[in-house]
Motif scaffolding. Structure first.
Motif, PDB file in Angstrom:
ATOM      1  N   GLY A 154       0.801  -1.250  -0.056  1.00  0.00           N
ATOM      2  CA  GLY A 154       0.005   0.061   0.252  1.00  0.00           C
ATOM      3  C   GLY A 154       0.838   1.318  -0.014  1.00  0.00           C
ATOM      4  N   HIS A 155       1.935   1.299   0.646  1.00  0.00           N
ATOM      5  CA  HIS A 155       2.966   2.312   0.546  1.00  0.00           C
ATOM      6  C   HIS A 155       3.311   2.975  -0.868  1.00  0.00           C
ATOM      7  CE1 HIS A 155       6.359   4.785   1.104  1.00  0.00           C
ATOM      8  NE2 HIS A 155       7.121   4.016   0.296  1.00  0.00           N
ATOM      9  N   PHE A 156       3.517   1.663  -1.727  1.00  0.00           N
ATOM     10  CA  PHE A 156       3.775   2.267  -3.061  1.00  0.00           C
ATOM     11  C   PHE A 156       2.488   2.653  -4.070  1.00  0.00           C
ATOM     12  CE2 PHE A 156       7.144  -0.793  -1.536  1.00  0.00           C
ATOM     13  CZ  PHE A 156       8.170  -0.030  -1.952  1.00  0.00           C
ATOM     14  N   GLU A 157       1.232   2.079  -3.527  1.00  0.00           N
ATOM     15  CA  GLU A 157       0.163   2.541  -4.342  1.00  0.00           C
ATOM     16  C   GLU A 157      -0.105   4.151  -3.703  1.00  0.00           C
ATOM     17  OE1 GLU A 157      -2.587  -0.058  -3.120  1.00  0.00           O
ATOM     18  OE2 GLU A 157      -1.933  -1.956  -4.533  1.00  0.00           O
ATOM     19  N   ARG A 158       0.455   4.362  -2.597  1.00  0.00           N
ATOM     20  CA  ARG A 158      -0.065   5.799  -2.180  1.00  0.00           C
ATOM     21  C   ARG A 158       0.780   6.722  -2.565  1.00  0.00           C
ATOM     22  NH1 ARG A 158      -1.572   2.502   2.407  1.00  0.00           N
ATOM     23  NH2 ARG A 158       0.242   2.978   3.301  1.00  0.00           N
ATOM     24  N   ARG A 159       1.999   6.408  -3.130  1.00  0.00           N
ATOM     25  CA  ARG A 159       2.791   7.425  -3.767  1.00  0.00           C
ATOM     26  C   ARG A 159       2.527   8.097  -5.042  1.00  0.00           C
ATOM     27  NH1 ARG A 159       8.940   5.170  -3.392  1.00  0.00           N
ATOM     28  NH2 ARG A 159       8.269   4.076  -4.889  1.00  0.00           N
ATOM     29  N   LYS A 160       1.609   7.562  -5.664  1.00  0.00           N
ATOM     30  CA  LYS A 160       1.052   8.146  -6.781  1.00  0.00           C
ATOM     31  C   LYS A 160       0.289   9.402  -6.571  1.00  0.00           C
ATOM     32  CE  LYS A 160       0.512   8.108 -11.276  1.00  0.00           C
ATOM     33  NZ  LYS A 160       1.538   8.110 -12.389  1.00  0.00           N
ATOM     34  N   VAL A 161       0.709  10.543  -7.260  1.00  0.00           N
ATOM     35  CA  VAL A 161      -0.001  11.764  -7.093  1.00  0.00           C
ATOM     36  C   VAL A 161      -0.485  12.358  -8.574  1.00  0.00           C
ATOM     37  CG1 VAL A 161       1.095  12.425  -4.869  1.00  0.00           C
ATOM     38  CG2 VAL A 161       2.082  13.016  -7.083  1.00  0.00           C
ATOM     39  N   ALA A 162      -1.017  13.545  -8.492  1.00  0.00           N
ATOM     40  CA  ALA A 162      -1.827  14.036 -10.012  1.00  0.00           C
ATOM     41  C   ALA A 162      -0.742  14.070 -10.796  1.00  0.00           C
ATOM     42  CB  ALA A 162      -2.507  15.391  -9.621  1.00  0.00           C
ATOM     43  N   ILE A 163       0.540  14.558 -10.565  1.00  0.00           N
ATOM     44  CA  ILE A 163       1.594  15.141 -11.653  1.00  0.00           C
ATOM     45  C   ILE A 163       2.637  14.176 -11.704  1.00  0.00           C
ATOM     46  CG2 ILE A 163       0.513  17.284 -11.829  1.00  0.00           C
ATOM     47  CD1 ILE A 163       2.964  18.035 -10.082  1.00  0.00           C
ATOM     48  N   GLY A 164       2.815  12.978 -10.958  1.00  0.00           N
ATOM     49  CA  GLY A 164       4.060  12.139 -11.041  1.00  0.00           C
ATOM     50  C   GLY A 164       3.919  11.272  -9.662  1.00  0.00           C
ATOM     51  N   ASP A 165       5.056  10.863  -9.312  1.00  0.00           N
ATOM     52  CA  ASP A 165       5.377   9.859  -8.425  1.00  0.00           C
ATOM     53  C   ASP A 165       6.009  10.289  -7.026  1.00  0.00           C
ATOM     54  OD1 ASP A 165       3.829   7.654  -9.759  1.00  0.00           O
ATOM     55  OD2 ASP A 165       5.595   7.683 -10.921  1.00  0.00           O
ATOM     56  N   CYS A 166       5.677   9.995  -5.917  1.00  0.00           N
ATOM     57  CA  CYS A 166       6.402  10.355  -4.826  1.00  0.00           C
ATOM     58  C   CYS A 166       7.579   9.426  -4.673  1.00  0.00           C
ATOM     59  CB  CYS A 166       5.659  10.510  -3.681  1.00  0.00           C
ATOM     60  SG  CYS A 166       6.449  10.981  -1.827  1.00  0.00           S
ATOM     61  N   GLY A 167       8.597  10.025  -4.293  1.00  0.00           N
ATOM     62  CA  GLY A 167      10.058   9.039  -4.158  1.00  0.00           C
ATOM     63  C   GLY A 167      10.483   8.778  -2.536  1.00  0.00           C
ATOM     64  N   ARG A 168       9.491   9.022  -1.704  1.00  0.00           N
ATOM     65  CA  ARG A 168      10.001   8.880  -0.239  1.00  0.00           C
ATOM     66  C   ARG A 168       9.964   7.620  -0.138  1.00  0.00           C
ATOM     67  NH1 ARG A 168       4.298   9.784   0.304  1.00  0.00           N
ATOM     68  NH2 ARG A 168       3.340   8.392   1.745  1.00  0.00           N
ATOM     69  N   SER A 169      10.914   7.112   1.015  1.00  0.00           N
ATOM     70  CA  SER A 169      11.241   5.531   1.212  1.00  0.00           C
ATOM     71  C   SER A 169      10.033   5.069   2.188  1.00  0.00           C
ATOM     72  CB  SER A 169      12.426   5.346   2.301  1.00  0.00           C
ATOM     73  OG  SER A 169      13.556   6.166   1.605  1.00  0.00           O
ATOM     74  N   TYR A 170      10.046   3.783   1.968  1.00  0.00           N
ATOM     75  CA  TYR A 170       8.846   2.978   2.719  1.00  0.00           C
ATOM     76  C   TYR A 170       8.857   3.324   4.187  1.00  0.00           C
ATOM     77  CZ  TYR A 170       6.705  -0.769   4.964  1.00  0.00           C
ATOM     78  OH  TYR A 170       5.881  -1.752   5.647  1.00  0.00           O
ATOM     79  N   ASP A 171       7.760   3.181   4.859  1.00  0.00           N
ATOM     80  CA  ASP A 171       7.544   3.620   6.383  1.00  0.00           C
ATOM     81  C   ASP A 171       8.128   4.825   6.782  1.00  0.00           C
ATOM     82  OD1 ASP A 171       6.589   2.707   8.592  1.00  0.00           O
ATOM     83  OD2 ASP A 171       8.308   1.732   9.290  1.00  0.00           O
ATOM     84  N   THR A 172       8.040   6.080   5.833  1.00  0.00           N
ATOM     85  CA  THR A 172       8.544   7.179   6.077  1.00  0.00           C
ATOM     86  C   THR A 172       7.185   8.199   5.857  1.00  0.00           C
ATOM     87  OG1 THR A 172       9.547   7.632   3.916  1.00  0.00           O
ATOM     88  CG2 THR A 172      10.951   7.013   5.754  1.00  0.00           C
ATOM     89  N   ALA A 173       7.143   9.149   6.573  1.00  0.00           N
ATOM     90  CA  ALA A 173       5.846  10.169   6.454  1.00  0.00           C
ATOM     91  C   ALA A 173       6.464  11.310   5.405  1.00  0.00           C
ATOM     92  CB  ALA A 173       5.463  10.511   7.865  1.00  0.00           C
ATOM     93  N   CYS A 174       5.340  11.985   5.045  1.00  0.00           N
ATOM     94  CA  CYS A 174       5.710  13.191   4.144  1.00  0.00           C
ATOM     95  C   CYS A 174       6.214  14.324   5.166  1.00  0.00           C
ATOM     96  CB  CYS A 174       4.401  13.657   3.249  1.00  0.00           C
ATOM     97  SG  CYS A 174       4.581  14.957   2.279  1.00  0.00           S
ATOM     98  N   ILE A 175       7.236  14.656   4.533  1.00  0.00           N
ATOM     99  CA  ILE A 175       8.010  15.795   5.463  1.00  0.00           C
ATOM    100  C   ILE A 175       7.452  17.208   5.029  1.00  0.00           C
ATOM    101  CG2 ILE A 175       9.970  14.459   6.090  1.00  0.00           C
ATOM    102  CD1 ILE A 175      11.542  15.733   4.120  1.00  0.00           C
ATOM    103  N   HIS A 176       6.907  17.310   3.937  1.00  0.00           N
ATOM    104  CA  HIS A 176       6.432  18.530   3.346  1.00  0.00           C
ATOM    105  C   HIS A 176       4.879  18.816   3.437  1.00  0.00           C
ATOM    106  CE1 HIS A 176      10.498  17.845   1.144  1.00  0.00           C
ATOM    107  NE2 HIS A 176      10.517  19.181   1.560  1.00  0.00           N
ATOM    108  N   GLU A 177       4.357  18.176   4.180  1.00  0.00           N
ATOM    109  CA  GLU A 177       2.857  18.249   4.504  1.00  0.00           C
ATOM    110  C   GLU A 177       2.282  18.355   2.952  1.00  0.00           C
ATOM    111  OE1 GLU A 177       2.280  21.688   6.677  1.00  0.00           O
ATOM    112  OE2 GLU A 177       3.445  20.982   8.425  1.00  0.00           O
ATOM    113  N   HIS A 178       2.367  17.405   2.060  1.00  0.00           N
ATOM    114  CA  HIS A 178       1.844  16.983   0.957  1.00  0.00           C
ATOM    115  C   HIS A 178       1.967  18.193  -0.041  1.00  0.00           C
ATOM    116  CE1 HIS A 178       0.378  13.116   2.258  1.00  0.00           C
ATOM    117  NE2 HIS A 178       0.064  13.765   3.477  1.00  0.00           N
ATOM    118  N   SER A 179       3.100  19.261   0.307  1.00  0.00           N
ATOM    119  CA  SER A 179       3.224  20.320  -0.856  1.00  0.00           C
ATOM    120  C   SER A 179       4.163  19.499  -1.969  1.00  0.00           C
ATOM    121  CB  SER A 179       3.904  21.590  -0.073  1.00  0.00           C
ATOM    122  OG  SER A 179       2.817  21.782   1.134  1.00  0.00           O
TER     123      SER A 179
END
Length: 820
Positions: free
Chosen positions: A703-728
């Protein structure tokens, strides 16, 4: 020889003790075995003419053919009549006084009114020589061919029939007819010159004949200078037990003295030459001869002779700094090849060894000067070579790298070499066995080859020849089988033992010993290696494979004899002949056994590698040295678990660092070592980290890799890490934009521009500053999209090479693209 014939054998001449010394030089051995003196008179030459005629015209000198006997009678009467007119008290003195041996053809002296010599004079002189009436000189008998004609046959018929028959039997199936005839002729010549029977021939007589033949060069026949007659007499037992086993021992020069080692370099400064000689003499008791010779080369040739060549007139060990610097630069390079009237140079691999030897020379003189100031004090000066100059650290690293690379190249080739030598041994043995069972002129098939047994016009020394029925190319099957066997033997022994080549050539039947375990009583076969380089013997356990090889070698050299034959070998390092030993690497040649030399084994190994056709990294034919097998053995032993300190004892090294220097490190070993390190590290970490994940944990991971997909690309954060930019995401460097979402990102950018304008119009400056940061991120992502799109559509030119046809024309790769 039977017991009834022992009465014919004269007791051996007593020889000085020096003859039995294995370190004796050839000159000392020759002096220990002097030739018999030439007698001035004896009863047969003092007989009256009538008594001589009655004796030589009766049996056993008389011939059965009346015509031949008539010519012989005329010849005897003519020679005796001619000699009767010469001054002297006996026939031998008259022969000497006639000066017949000083003439190109003595027969012209008899009947001077004739232009051509009388035809029966030669046969008449032959009868008088065999009857011991006349003993001609050795020089003349070797040079005047007509006098030697039928000499061996007449000596055998009239003087020693039994001995010549036994000598002929010894040559049967071992010696060719031409070689046999010349050997018997040489024996007959000695009997004619010195008198007596075959049993009276001494070692010194044989040496005198060979020396005279070499000095006078009486004939171009190579068999005339052959020492086969010496081997024949020794095998027959006529020369006595004191006779050296090999005649080559008489021509050994022995070890040169310290003066001779230095004088070969023609040093001009006498005082420096003397101090170098004295230095070698001081070092001589502590080193072997090969080390002493090497030291003389380094100090005499590469040090002082080089200084005199570049600085004529130099006469002091106190070298100026510029002279010492120039010499050190020269000694670290060596000429490689001449090209365009210039001299190409390269680094000298042992240049540091030269510097070390010179530094030790200076330091030894300084230390000895403290003990003996009068002798060494004037030569105790500043050493031109510093400790850093003689440092071998970098050279050892370079050498280690070269040897490891060489070992890595050759170890994969070893199985191919082993398979080829084993197959070649079996193939050549099968060909030889099939040829021996085939009559000359007939075809035979063996080892996938069809050949014809060669029809020989003359008898050979037991060799079997065959020829290709299509091309007529002749092959020596006996030599091919000999080469195939000893190539297999040297490869197998070296790879199973890792011994040095000088140790291999000195292996004897005495090297095979047994050790009984005190606990179980089990017999362990051991191979005793005699002292060589380190002057320390060692014992190796014989593996079953090595035992098969050694037993095959022993069975071959022993044949149908109860014991292994004794052979004399030459130690090229010490320059001495070893005493007769039952060497394992020996082969039968004619009447005696000879050691298989290092040079011959080198040739056989090169032939095997040439036939395999393997290349090295540079594309050149790969070449094995004997020492390569030693490195391969140590590398393989340590890689398969042998402790390094045990490998040191097996190899006979004094320092374990030397053993480890022989071991080559492979990438496979690095990989296995790293994996073992990871395994050990895992053993120290909590075991929960290595358990099988549950379904919930796996769903969370996916599920971590499924949740990395955003509107304009892919998020490259590591597994089991939270978003440090508050989804900006626009401002996040971990966002990898997708070029397919460029339209949506452009809409976001336009919306940001409009919102910034609205905020500025309402004077919401704080809101406007935040929106400007997002706008900069959107522009950066758009630029990143352009780069990604460009990299995906750009074509990379790989530079496909062209090809050259058989005529040497280069074709375009694009034209030939359809062919591949």
């Amino acid at each position: 020889m039977t017991a009834a014939d022992t009465s014919r054998v004269a007791p051996p001449v007593a020889t000085p003790p020096v003859a039995g010394s294995v370190k004796s030089t050839g000159a000392q051995l020759v002096a220990a075995f002097p030739p018999r003196p030439v007698a001035a008179s004896w009863p047969a030459t003092q007989a009256r003419r009538s008594a001589v005629v009655d004796r030589v015209l009766a049996a056993p000198f008389a011939l059965d053919n009346p015509n031949s006997q008539r010519n012989r009678r005329l010849g005897v009467l003519a020679v005796l009549g001619w000699l009767r007119g010469q001054p002297g008290d006996c026939w031998q003195q008259r022969w000497r006084a006639s000066a017949a041996e000083d003439q190109p053809d003595w027969r012209l002296l008899v009947g001077t009114d004739r232009a051509e010599p009388l035809p029966h004079l030669t046969s008449g002189l032959l009868v008088l020589i065999c009857a011991d009436v006349i003993r001609p000189g050795l020089d003349w008998l070797l040079q005047f061919a007509p006098a030697r004609h039928n000499l061996a046959a007449e000596m055998a018929r009239t003087r020693d029939r039994v001995a010549f028959a036994e000598l002929t039997a010894l040559c049967q199936d071992r010696v060719g007819l031409q070689s046999q005839h010349q050997a018997l002729t040489n024996i007959a010549i000695i009997m004619a010159v010195k008198g007596g029977t075959v049993a009276a021939v001494r070692v010194g007589d044989c040496l005198e004949l060979l020396a005279t033949a070499a000095r006078t060069r009486a004939t171009n026949d190579r068999h005339a200078h052959s020492p086969l007659f010496y081997q024949l007499l020794r095998a027959h037992g006529d020369l006595g037990p004191e006779a050296p086993a090999a005649i080559e021992m008489f021509f050994g020069r022995g070890q040169p003295s310290c003066e001779q080692l230095i004088d070969r370099y023609r040093i001009a400064c006498r005082s420096v030459r003397d101090v170098l000689v004295d230095y070698l003499r001081e070092r001589q008791p502590a080193v072997d001869f090969s080390t002493l010779q090497r030291l003389a080369y380094l100090l005499g040739k590469l040090f002082w002779a080089d200084l005199e060549a570049h600085h004529p007139g130099i006469d002091s060990l106190q070298l100026p700094r510029d002279v010492a610097t120039a010499w050190k630069q020269r000694v670290l390079t060596r000429p490689k090849a001449a090209k365009d009237n210039g001299q190409l140079t390269g680094p000298r691999l042992d240049g540091r060894s030269v510097l070390t030897a010179v530094r030790a020379f200076y330091l030894d003189l300084a230390e000895w000067a403290d003990e003996d100031p009068a002798r060494w004090g004037p030569w105790a000066v500043r050493c031109p070579v510093s400790a850093s100059d003689a440092s071998h650290k970098k050279a050892r690293l370079h050498r280690k790298s070269r040897m490891d690379t060489r070992t890595r190249e050759r170890l994969p080739v070893l199985p191919t070499l082993l398979a080829w030598v084993a197959a070649e041994r079996a193939r050549t043995a099968e060909l030889l066995a099939a040829a021996e069972q085939t009559r000359p002129g007939e075809l035979f098939a063996a080892a996938g080859t069809t050949l014809r047994r060669t029809v020989l016009k003359t008898q050979t020394t037991g060799r079997v020849w065959a020829e290709d029925p299509n091309t007529g190319r002749r092959r020596d099957l006996s030599f091919e089988e000999h080469r195939g066997f000893w190539t297999w033997a040297v490869v197998e022994v070296l790879r199973h033992t890792g011994i040095r080549i000088e140790e291999l050539t000195e292996l004897s039947h005495h090297s095979l010993i047994q050790y009984r375990l005190p606990t179980t009583g089990e017999l362990i076969p051991l191979l005793q290696i005699v002292p060589s380089k380190t002057d320390a013997e060692r014992l190796l356990v014989i593996s079953p494979e090595l035992a098969d090889v050694l037993s095959t070698i022993v069975a071959r050299i022993r044949g149908d004899r109860p014991d292994v034959p004794l052979v004399v070998s030459y130690d090229k390092n010490e320059r001495v002949y070893n005493p007769p030993m039952p060497l394992l690497f020996q082969w039968r040649r004619r009447l005696d056994n000879r050691p298989v030399s290092e040079t011959v084994l080198r040739t056989y190994l090169d032939h095997a590698l040439t036939e395999i056709g393997v290349k090295d990294a540079a594309g050149q034919p790969m070449r094995y040295t004997f020492h390569d097998f030693r490195r391969l053995f140590i590398t393989d032993a340590i890689a398969h678990g042998m402790p390094p300190h045990i490998a040191q004892l097996v190899a006979g090294h004094r320092d374990i660092n030397t053993t480890m220097g022989y071991k080559a490190v492979y990438p496979e070993e690095v990989i296995n070592g790293h994996r073992a390190f990871i395994a050990r590290r895992r053993a120290l970490r909590p075991s929960e980290e290595y358990r099988t994940p549950t379904d919930a944990e796996w769903a969370e991971f996916v599920g971590h890799f499924e949740r990395r997909k955003v509107a304009i690309g892919d998020c490259g954060r590591s597994y089991d890490t939270a978003c440090i930019h508050e989804h900006s995401c626009l401002r996040c460097p971990l966002l990898r934009p997708d070029p397919a979402a460029r339209t949506r990102l452009e809409e976001i950018r336009d919306n940001l521009i409009a919102r910034i304008a609205e905020a500025q119009s309402h004077r919401w400056y704080g809101e406007a500053e935040g929106l400007k940061v997002s706008l900069a991120g959107a522009n950066a992502k758009l630029a990143q999209m352009d780069q990604i799109r460009a990299s995906r559509t750009k074509t990379a030119q790989l530079g496909i090479p062209g090809f050259t046809d058989t005529a040497g024309r280069t074709t375009d790769s694009a034209d030939d693209r359809d062919q591949f």
